[in-house]
Write a protein that holds these residues in place. Structure first.
Motif, PDB file in Angstrom:
ATOM      1  N   SER A   1       2.875  18.970   0.606  1.00 27.99           N
ATOM      2  CA  SER A   1       1.717  17.940   0.333  1.00 27.99           C
ATOM      3  C   SER A   1       1.990  16.464   0.611  1.00 27.99           C
ATOM      4  CB  SER A   1       1.040  17.815  -0.989  1.00 27.99           C
ATOM      5  OG  SER A   1       2.037  17.514  -2.086  1.00 27.99           O
ATOM      6  N   VAL A   2       0.982  15.608   0.846  1.00 25.58           N
ATOM      7  CA  VAL A   2       1.275  14.191   1.034  1.00 25.58           C
ATOM      8  C   VAL A   2       0.141  13.396   0.606  1.00 25.58           C
ATOM      9  CG1 VAL A   2       0.359  14.177   3.238  1.00 25.58           C
ATOM     10  CG2 VAL A   2       1.971  12.640   2.953  1.00 25.58           C
ATOM     11  N   ASN A   3       0.333  12.175  -0.055  1.00 25.15           N
ATOM     12  CA  ASN A   3      -0.660  11.202  -0.156  1.00 25.15           C
ATOM     13  C   ASN A   3      -0.846  10.358   1.093  1.00 25.15           C
ATOM     14  OD1 ASN A   3      -1.372  11.551  -3.044  1.00 25.15           O
ATOM     15  ND2 ASN A   3       0.753  11.228  -3.612  1.00 25.15           N
ATOM     16  N   ILE A   4      -2.166   9.971   1.225  1.00 26.92           N
ATOM     17  CA  ILE A   4      -2.270   9.050   2.448  1.00 26.92           C
ATOM     18  C   ILE A   4      -3.332   8.168   1.889  1.00 26.92           C
ATOM     19  CG2 ILE A   4      -3.283   8.868   4.675  1.00 26.92           C
ATOM     20  CD1 ILE A   4      -2.694  11.699   5.229  1.00 26.92           C
ATOM     21  N   PHE A   5      -2.699   6.728   1.621  1.00 27.41           N
ATOM     22  CA  PHE A   5      -3.393   5.922   0.697  1.00 27.41           C
ATOM     23  C   PHE A   5      -3.521   4.415   1.405  1.00 27.41           C
ATOM     24  CE2 PHE A   5       0.894   6.446  -0.460  1.00 27.41           C
ATOM     25  CZ  PHE A   5       1.230   5.034  -0.734  1.00 27.41           C
ATOM     26  N   SER A   6      -4.136   3.567   0.601  1.00 27.79           N
ATOM     27  CA  SER A   6      -3.787   2.273   1.056  1.00 27.79           C
ATOM     28  C   SER A   6      -3.153   1.281  -0.058  1.00 27.79           C
ATOM     29  CB  SER A   6      -5.375   1.500   1.399  1.00 27.79           C
ATOM     30  OG  SER A   6      -5.185   0.310   1.728  1.00 27.79           O
ATOM     31  N   ASP A   7      -3.941   1.803  -1.279  1.00 24.73           N
ATOM     32  CA  ASP A   7      -3.449   1.046  -2.388  1.00 24.73           C
ATOM     33  C   ASP A   7      -3.222   2.014  -3.653  1.00 24.73           C
ATOM     34  OD1 ASP A   7      -2.575  -0.736  -4.530  1.00 24.73           O
ATOM     35  OD2 ASP A   7      -4.756  -1.207  -5.041  1.00 24.73           O
ATOM     36  N   LEU A   8      -2.091   2.545  -3.968  1.00 23.36           N
ATOM     37  CA  LEU A   8      -1.633   3.580  -4.908  1.00 23.36           C
ATOM     38  C   LEU A   8      -0.573   3.242  -5.451  1.00 23.36           C
ATOM     39  CD1 LEU A   8      -2.353   6.417  -6.091  1.00 23.36           C
ATOM     40  CD2 LEU A   8      -0.885   7.467  -4.624  1.00 23.36           C
ATOM     41  N   PRO A   9      -0.723   2.824  -7.012  1.00 18.70           N
ATOM     42  CA  PRO A   9       0.470   2.383  -7.779  1.00 18.70           C
ATOM     43  C   PRO A   9       1.618   3.581  -7.743  1.00 18.70           C
ATOM     44  CG  PRO A   9      -1.483   1.938  -8.942  1.00 18.70           C
ATOM     45  CD  PRO A   9      -1.872   2.623  -7.931  1.00 18.70           C
ATOM     46  N   HIS A  10       2.693   3.267  -7.410  1.00 19.56           N
ATOM     47  CA  HIS A  10       4.085   4.012  -7.635  1.00 19.56           C
ATOM     48  C   HIS A  10       3.656   5.172  -6.667  1.00 19.56           C
ATOM     49  CE1 HIS A  10       4.638   1.765 -11.269  1.00 19.56           C
ATOM     50  NE2 HIS A  10       3.924   2.088 -11.746  1.00 19.56           N
TER      51      HIS A  10
ATOM     52  N   THR B   1     -14.078  -1.481   5.281  1.00 23.13           N
ATOM     53  CA  THR B   1     -13.667  -0.094   5.138  1.00 23.13           C
ATOM     54  C   THR B   1     -12.220   0.302   4.641  1.00 23.13           C
ATOM     55  OG1 THR B   1     -15.323   0.268   7.098  1.00 23.13           O
ATOM     56  CG2 THR B   1     -13.742   2.208   6.175  1.00 23.13           C
ATOM     57  N   ARG B   2     -11.464  -0.528   4.972  1.00 24.35           N
ATOM     58  CA  ARG B   2      -9.946  -0.477   4.492  1.00 24.35           C
ATOM     59  C   ARG B   2      -9.804  -0.772   3.028  1.00 24.35           C
ATOM     60  NH1 ARG B   2      -5.287  -0.314   7.538  1.00 24.35           N
ATOM     61  NH2 ARG B   2      -4.242  -1.828   6.154  1.00 24.35           N
ATOM     62  N   SER B   3     -10.709  -1.650   2.393  1.00 28.20           N
ATOM     63  CA  SER B   3     -10.671  -1.962   1.360  1.00 28.20           C
ATOM     64  C   SER B   3     -11.190  -0.785   0.465  1.00 28.20           C
ATOM     65  CB  SER B   3     -11.381  -3.366   0.970  1.00 28.20           C
ATOM     66  OG  SER B   3     -12.825  -3.234   1.200  1.00 28.20           O
ATOM     67  N   LYS B   4     -11.767   0.106   0.884  1.00 29.44           N
ATOM     68  CA  LYS B   4     -12.375   1.309   0.225  1.00 29.44           C
ATOM     69  C   LYS B   4     -11.686   2.540   0.075  1.00 29.44           C
ATOM     70  CE  LYS B   4     -17.276  -0.143   1.287  1.00 29.44           C
ATOM     71  NZ  LYS B   4     -18.618   0.412   1.991  1.00 29.44           N
ATOM     72  N   ILE B   5     -10.430   2.475   0.957  1.00 31.22           N
ATOM     73  CA  ILE B   5      -9.728   3.704   0.902  1.00 31.22           C
ATOM     74  C   ILE B   5      -8.802   3.853  -0.402  1.00 31.22           C
ATOM     75  CG2 ILE B   5      -7.358   4.574   2.209  1.00 31.22           C
ATOM     76  CD1 ILE B   5      -8.276   3.080   4.582  1.00 31.22           C
ATOM     77  N   GLY B   6      -8.529   2.681  -0.791  1.00 28.56           N
ATOM     78  CA  GLY B   6      -7.885   2.890  -2.143  1.00 28.56           C
ATOM     79  C   GLY B   6      -6.484   3.814  -2.494  1.00 28.56           C
ATOM     80  N   HIS B   7      -6.971   4.784  -3.133  1.00 23.73           N
ATOM     81  CA  HIS B   7      -5.996   5.943  -3.582  1.00 23.73           C
ATOM     82  C   HIS B   7      -5.958   6.974  -2.535  1.00 23.73           C
ATOM     83  CE1 HIS B   7      -6.134   4.844  -8.053  1.00 23.73           C
ATOM     84  NE2 HIS B   7      -5.603   3.980  -7.276  1.00 23.73           N
ATOM     85  N   GLY B   8      -7.103   6.973  -1.604  1.00 21.95           N
ATOM     86  CA  GLY B   8      -6.995   7.778  -0.335  1.00 21.95           C
ATOM     87  C   GLY B   8      -7.119   9.168  -0.555  1.00 21.95           C
ATOM     88  N   ILE B   9      -6.472  10.112   0.036  1.00 20.69           N
ATOM     89  CA  ILE B   9      -6.712  11.530  -0.115  1.00 20.69           C
ATOM     90  C   ILE B   9      -5.334  12.295  -0.458  1.00 20.69           C
ATOM     91  CG2 ILE B   9      -8.620  11.507   1.369  1.00 20.69           C
ATOM     92  CD1 ILE B   9      -6.747  13.080   3.568  1.00 20.69           C
ATOM     93  N   LEU B  10      -5.317  13.404  -1.113  1.00 16.03           N
ATOM     94  CA  LEU B  10      -3.929  14.109  -1.084  1.00 16.03           C
ATOM     95  C   LEU B  10      -4.181  15.310  -0.163  1.00 16.03           C
ATOM     96  CD1 LEU B  10      -1.452  15.057  -2.423  1.00 16.03           C
ATOM     97  CD2 LEU B  10      -2.930  16.395  -4.057  1.00 16.03           C
TER      98      LEU B  10
END
Length: 369
Positions: free
Chosen positions: A225-234, A255-264
């Motif tokens: 698995s992989v996190n794909i994100f813009s802003d994810l603490p740690h 739109t980039r500001s809405k990615i946030g924690h993104g997807i797993l």
């Protein structure tokens, strides 16, 4: 742990629970009484769980709840049991998810354990414990029927080749979708996208695009698995926030500001899944989610907190067999390519006709199983 510290943790947990919403159709005083009654029914069961958690487990639950799932917190183990909530009995994990994520949740089958949870790899008969970390779960179904321009999907594809083989009735009338093509209004010229260049050891590559421009290198995924994100603490994985590009317009920046924690993104036994960790919907198009023999790819909306099986290997193999005799494979078509757009949908009923009109999107290039 000193009693005062445990009491403080319990207070923090109860303070962070979701507001209970009244049943639909209820009004005024009646709705307020329903909500208050449900909250009063949940509280004793919740405090029973808190009381019986070990100190370390209670601290883990507080960390998970207060970070809203942003931190990588381990399993919160609790004996497999059902708790009385009013006139109903709820499994402990359903109770926690109802408290902290989805107040309207009713049944265990509406949930899917995420791949990050150790319990997801165990059979029901192998353990007397369950995980009560509410952020180790996603929603498994979508209750209401969606309007156009997209299709809100549950976690498992509703069209099965076992039921709807090639030439069978497998979905909406394709005449309603005529006039559109699988063809994307640009061609790939980057030879690094070729699967012939892949090395052994990873199961997919991820490309990040802004409109028609690819930004950054291909990201090879080696882990399950992989996190794909813009802003994810740690967070670890593919961080889109670190990718720079020249002359980004305002639409892309918003739109980039809405990615946030993104997807797993995870490869599991039954296929490839995407879990939406962000606070905004993502939109998915996949060959194995399309209506068989349709020239127009369907676009599916995945709400925050929901999971979708975006690629089914068994169905993919069947589709390839069907494609050998189909007249619809006219032009560049990759049966192992999945596209995901952040926050913006596209398609024949949308202002954006093609994925390349979306400000921020991913292309998932899957290897053959």
């Amino acid at each position: 742990m000193f009693r005062s510290k445990r009491s403080s943790l319990v207070r923090r947990l109860w303070r962070n629970h979701c507001a209970v919403t009244p049943a639909s159709g209820a009004r005024g005083t009646e709705s307020g009484q329903n909500a208050e009654g449900l909250q009063n029914a949940l509280k004793p069961a919740a405090h029973f769980v808190f009381k019986n958690l070990k100190d370390e487990q209670l601290e883990l639950l507080v960390e998970a709840v207060e970070s809203r799932g942003a931190w990588d917190v381990g399993c919160v183990s609790f004996p497999k049991t059902e708790l009385r909530v009013g006139e109903h009995a709820l499994p402990a994990q359903v109770l926690m998810c109802k408290l902290y994520r989805w107040p309207e949740l009713k049944h265990l089958h509406e949930l899917k354990l995420l791949c990050c949870c150790e319990e997801s790899w165990k059979k029901d008969s192998e353990s007397a414990l369950v995980c009560c970390n509410p952020f180790h779960f996603s929603r498994h179904t979508v209750p209401e029927t969606p309007p156009p321009p997209y299709s809100k999907r549950d976690a498992s594809p509703i069209h099965s080749l076992k039921q709807h083989g090639p030439g069978g009735n497998s979905g909406p009338d394709s005449s309603n979708l005529s006039g559109f093509s699988f063809l994307v209004p640009f061609t790939f010229t980057d030879t690094t996208l070729s699967r012939n260049t892949t090395r052994d050891g990873y199961w997919c590559k991820v490309a990040y695009w802004e409109h028609r421009t690819r930004v950054g290198r291909l990201y090879a995924v080696h882990e399950p698995s992989v996190n794909i994100f813009s802003d994810l603490p740690h967070g670890d994985g593919f961080c889109l926030g670190q990718l720079s590009a020249e002359n980004r317009n305002e639409t892309v920046r918003r739109t980039r500001s809405k990615i946030g924690h993104g997807i797993l993104l995870s490869r599991e036994l039954d296929g490839v899944w995407a879990y939406n960790r962000s606070e905004h919907p993502v939109f998915v198009s996949s060959p194995t989610l399309d209506v068989l023999c349709s020239r127009t790819p369907l676009v599916h909306k995945v709400l925050p907190g929901y999971s979708l099986k975006l690629f089914d290997y068994e169905r993919s193999m069947a589709l390839r067999c069907a494609a050998k005799t189909s007249e619809l494979t006219d032009g560049p078509y990759d049966p192992n390519s999945v596209t995901i757009s952040f926050a913006k949908g596209w398609g024949p009923f949308y202002s954006r006709q093609f994925i390349t009109s979306c400000p921020c999107w991913l292309e998932i290039l899957l290897n053959d199983p």
